[in-house]
Write a protein that holds these residues in place. Structure first.
Motif, PDB file in Angstrom:
ATOM      1  N   GLY A 243       3.441 -14.885 -21.014  1.00 45.66           N
ATOM      2  CA  GLY A 243       2.082 -15.031 -20.542  1.00 45.66           C
ATOM      3  C   GLY A 243       1.486 -13.667 -20.265  1.00 45.66           C
ATOM      4  O   GLY A 243       1.829 -12.678 -20.908  1.00 45.66           O
ATOM      5  N   LYS A 244       0.603 -13.560 -19.280  1.00 41.19           N
ATOM      6  CA  LYS A 244      -0.039 -12.290 -18.936  1.00 41.19           C
ATOM      7  C   LYS A 244       0.949 -11.367 -18.231  1.00 41.19           C
ATOM      8  O   LYS A 244       1.720 -11.798 -17.373  1.00 41.19           O
ATOM      9  CB  LYS A 244      -1.228 -12.536 -18.004  1.00 41.19           C
ATOM     10  CG  LYS A 244      -2.413 -13.219 -18.666  1.00 41.19           C
ATOM     11  CD  LYS A 244      -3.249 -12.214 -19.428  1.00 41.19           C
ATOM     12  CE  LYS A 244      -4.523 -12.856 -19.945  1.00 41.19           C
ATOM     13  NZ  LYS A 244      -5.374 -11.909 -20.676  1.00 41.19           N
ATOM     14  N   SER A 245       0.931 -10.081 -18.588  1.00 47.61           N
ATOM     15  CA  SER A 245       1.777  -9.098 -17.909  1.00 47.61           C
ATOM     16  C   SER A 245       1.132  -7.732 -18.022  1.00 47.61           C
ATOM     17  O   SER A 245       0.227  -7.522 -18.842  1.00 47.61           O
ATOM     18  CB  SER A 245       3.184  -9.070 -18.510  1.00 47.61           C
ATOM     19  OG  SER A 245       3.138  -8.728 -19.875  1.00 47.61           O
ATOM     20  N   PHE A 246       1.577  -6.804 -17.180  1.00 52.95           N
ATOM     21  CA  PHE A 246       1.090  -5.434 -17.290  1.00 52.95           C
ATOM     22  C   PHE A 246       2.166  -4.453 -16.872  1.00 52.95           C
ATOM     23  O   PHE A 246       3.108  -4.796 -16.159  1.00 52.95           O
ATOM     24  CB  PHE A 246      -0.199  -5.227 -16.489  1.00 52.95           C
ATOM     25  CG  PHE A 246      -0.043  -5.271 -15.000  1.00 52.95           C
ATOM     26  CD1 PHE A 246       0.184  -4.119 -14.280  1.00 52.95           C
ATOM     27  CD2 PHE A 246      -0.164  -6.469 -14.321  1.00 52.95           C
ATOM     28  CE1 PHE A 246       0.301  -4.149 -12.910  1.00 52.95           C
ATOM     29  CE2 PHE A 246      -0.051  -6.517 -12.936  1.00 52.95           C
ATOM     30  CZ  PHE A 246       0.189  -5.358 -12.231  1.00 52.95           C
ATOM     31  N   LYS A 247       2.017  -3.218 -17.349  1.00 50.83           N
ATOM     32  CA  LYS A 247       2.965  -2.155 -17.058  1.00 50.83           C
ATOM     33  C   LYS A 247       2.196  -0.869 -16.789  1.00 50.83           C
ATOM     34  O   LYS A 247       1.083  -0.681 -17.285  1.00 50.83           O
ATOM     35  CB  LYS A 247       3.929  -1.945 -18.235  1.00 50.83           C
ATOM     36  CG  LYS A 247       4.769  -3.162 -18.579  1.00 50.83           C
ATOM     37  CD  LYS A 247       5.748  -2.878 -19.703  1.00 50.83           C
ATOM     38  CE  LYS A 247       6.578  -4.115 -20.016  1.00 50.83           C
ATOM     39  NZ  LYS A 247       7.655  -3.844 -20.998  1.00 50.83           N
ATOM     40  N   ILE A 248       2.815   0.010 -16.007  1.00 45.75           N
ATOM     41  CA  ILE A 248       2.189   1.282 -15.639  1.00 45.75           C
ATOM     42  C   ILE A 248       3.201   2.397 -15.838  1.00 45.75           C
ATOM     43  O   ILE A 248       4.379   2.263 -15.469  1.00 45.75           O
ATOM     44  CB  ILE A 248       1.724   1.274 -14.167  1.00 45.75           C
ATOM     45  CG1 ILE A 248       0.713   0.144 -13.921  1.00 45.75           C
ATOM     46  CG2 ILE A 248       1.091   2.624 -13.802  1.00 45.75           C
ATOM     47  CD1 ILE A 248       0.371  -0.051 -12.462  1.00 45.75           C
ATOM     48  N   TRP A 249       2.730   3.513 -16.431  1.00 47.85           N
ATOM     49  CA  TRP A 249       3.563   4.697 -16.568  1.00 47.85           C
ATOM     50  C   TRP A 249       2.814   5.914 -16.048  1.00 47.85           C
ATOM     51  O   TRP A 249       1.640   6.122 -16.380  1.00 47.85           O
ATOM     52  CB  TRP A 249       3.925   4.967 -18.029  1.00 47.85           C
ATOM     53  CG  TRP A 249       4.752   3.918 -18.690  1.00 47.85           C
ATOM     54  CD1 TRP A 249       6.117   3.863 -18.775  1.00 47.85           C
ATOM     55  CD2 TRP A 249       4.279   2.779 -19.403  1.00 47.85           C
ATOM     56  NE1 TRP A 249       6.512   2.757 -19.492  1.00 47.85           N
ATOM     57  CE2 TRP A 249       5.403   2.069 -19.891  1.00 47.85           C
ATOM     58  CE3 TRP A 249       2.994   2.273 -19.685  1.00 47.85           C
ATOM     59  CZ2 TRP A 249       5.285   0.902 -20.628  1.00 47.85           C
ATOM     60  CZ3 TRP A 249       2.878   1.107 -20.420  1.00 47.85           C
ATOM     61  CH2 TRP A 249       4.027   0.442 -20.878  1.00 47.85           C
ATOM     62  N   ASP A 250       3.466   6.730 -15.213  1.00 49.73           N
ATOM     63  CA  ASP A 250       2.936   8.044 -14.860  1.00 49.73           C
ATOM     64  C   ASP A 250       3.341   9.016 -15.964  1.00 49.73           C
ATOM     65  O   ASP A 250       4.503   9.067 -16.358  1.00 49.73           O
ATOM     66  CB  ASP A 250       3.479   8.525 -13.515  1.00 49.73           C
ATOM     67  CG  ASP A 250       2.792   7.826 -12.351  1.00 49.73           C
ATOM     68  OD1 ASP A 250       1.606   7.495 -12.498  1.00 49.73           O
ATOM     69  OD2 ASP A 250       3.441   7.608 -11.318  1.00 49.73           O
ATOM     70  N   LEU A 251       2.385   9.808 -16.406  1.00 50.41           N
ATOM     71  CA  LEU A 251       2.614  10.646 -17.577  1.00 50.41           C
ATOM     72  C   LEU A 251       2.271  12.093 -17.259  1.00 50.41           C
ATOM     73  O   LEU A 251       1.168  12.390 -16.813  1.00 50.41           O
ATOM     74  CB  LEU A 251       1.734  10.157 -18.739  1.00 50.41           C
ATOM     75  CG  LEU A 251       1.808  10.904 -20.049  1.00 50.41           C
ATOM     76  CD1 LEU A 251       3.221  10.839 -20.619  1.00 50.41           C
ATOM     77  CD2 LEU A 251       0.822  10.309 -21.045  1.00 50.41           C
TER      78      LEU A 251
END
Length: 332
Positions: A243-251
């Motif tokens: 279903g709906k998902s999200f991810k975050i990366w510090d770059l």
């Protein structure tokens, strides 16, 4: 948000034909409405809140129309009509509102162009492409345009130049594209379940696998700033499994510089891109970038290639281990 900020809404009939196009301010007060619009293809509101650009298509005449309206619904210039069987498929304002980019597409031919116009409607530049283009985005400094080809390539254009710079790397349809906040890099996300970072000369810098299961049918990517004013990658999408998902990366851009230095290690020292490459921090950053690439190879089932890349990383920084990565990774 200022009082001049605009909202646009459409009212459809049961066949999804637009009956009314309304423009409101943020208080919900109607500024104006248009009742005589044909098939609406694209709408964009200028960043300064002063203009609305529209592109539409008429099935009878087989032509498209561009309109630029002010907040009173008045046309800034006479309507611009396309040639027959040409669609003005997308309109997009530059962040400084100096330019209006228009994507034109042939109905019977798989070709596109990008027209750059000013807010008086005057054509400043036109660049032609032999592939169909979509998903246009301006760089924050308003100097570059990124777009997506139907052959899974990215296409980069500098304002004032005629030729596109093409970058190929994705094996599936590209769903989204965005510029970094400093206008020096692009990011894309694709049906192939990867995120890729690109340089302004359309060279792929590195790949980040999404590591998700199921069929991906929505994928969006954004550059945002964290509290330290560093770029952060934000991804959200949908799969038939999760279903709906999200991810975050510090770059960190030291890592981009380090990887670039690794690629340029055999170049002449006078190459402007190689300035500062001998600094230890960039060697360490390059090593971490290679470790991340090795990790991607393992995930995708190529352990021998991963080992070879890791050994290259150890040459740059003998202290690294397999657990290190160029990203501080947070999955939600």
């Amino acid at each position: 948000m200022s009082d001049s900020t605009l909202l646009a809404i459409n009212i459809y009939d049961k066949s999804f034909k637009i009956l009314v196009f309304k423009v409101l301010n943020v208080q919900g007060n109607k500024l104006f409405e248009i009742n005589d619009i044909s098939d609406l293809l694209s709408v964009d509101l200028s960043p300064d809140g002063k203009y609305i650009a529209l592109s539409s298509y008429d099935e009878v005449s087989k032509t498209s129309t561009i309109r630029l309206l002010d907040t009173f619904g008045k046309d800034r210039f006479p309507k611009i009509k396309s040639l027959k069987n040409i669609r003005y498929s997308q309109v997009k304002f530059s962040p400084d509102t100096k330019y209006l980019a228009v994507v034109t597409s042939g109905i019977e031919q798989n070709k596109s162009s990008i027209e750059i116009r000013n807010t008086q409607g005057e054509l400043l530049h036109k660049s032609d492409s032999n592939i169909r283009l979509s998903r246009i985005v301006f760089s924050p400094d308003s100097k570059s345009i990124g777009t997506v080809g139907d052959d899974n390539t990215i296409q980069l254009l500098t304002i004032g130049e005629k030729n596109f710079r093409s970058g190929k790397g994705h094996s599936g349809e590209i769903y989204d594209i965005d510029f970094s906040n400093d206008s020096k890099h692009l990011v894309t996300t694709s049906l192939d379940k990867t995120i890729k970072i690109w340089s302004l000369d359309a060279k792929e810098i590195y790949t980040l696998p999404l590591d998700i299961k199921g069929n991906l049918y929505e994928s969006n990517i954004y550059f945002v700033k964290n509290q330290d004013k560093q770029d952060r990658l934000l991804w959200n999408g949908s799969t038939d499994n999760l279903g709906k998902s999200f991810k975050i990366w510090d770059l960190g851009y030291d890592n981009l510089k380090g990887l670039g230095c690794y690629w340029l290690q055999n170049s002449k020292s006078s190459d402007p891109q190689s300035q500062g490459c001998h600094e230890p921090k960039y060697k360490k950053a390059a090593a971490l970038s290679l470790v991340n690439e090795a990790r991607s190879k393992v995930i995708n089932g190529y352990p021998e290639e991963a080992k070879s890349i890791f050994l290259e990383a150890q040459k740059l920084d003998p202290s690294i281990s397999f657990v290190q990565s160029i990203f501080n990774y947070v999955e939600c």
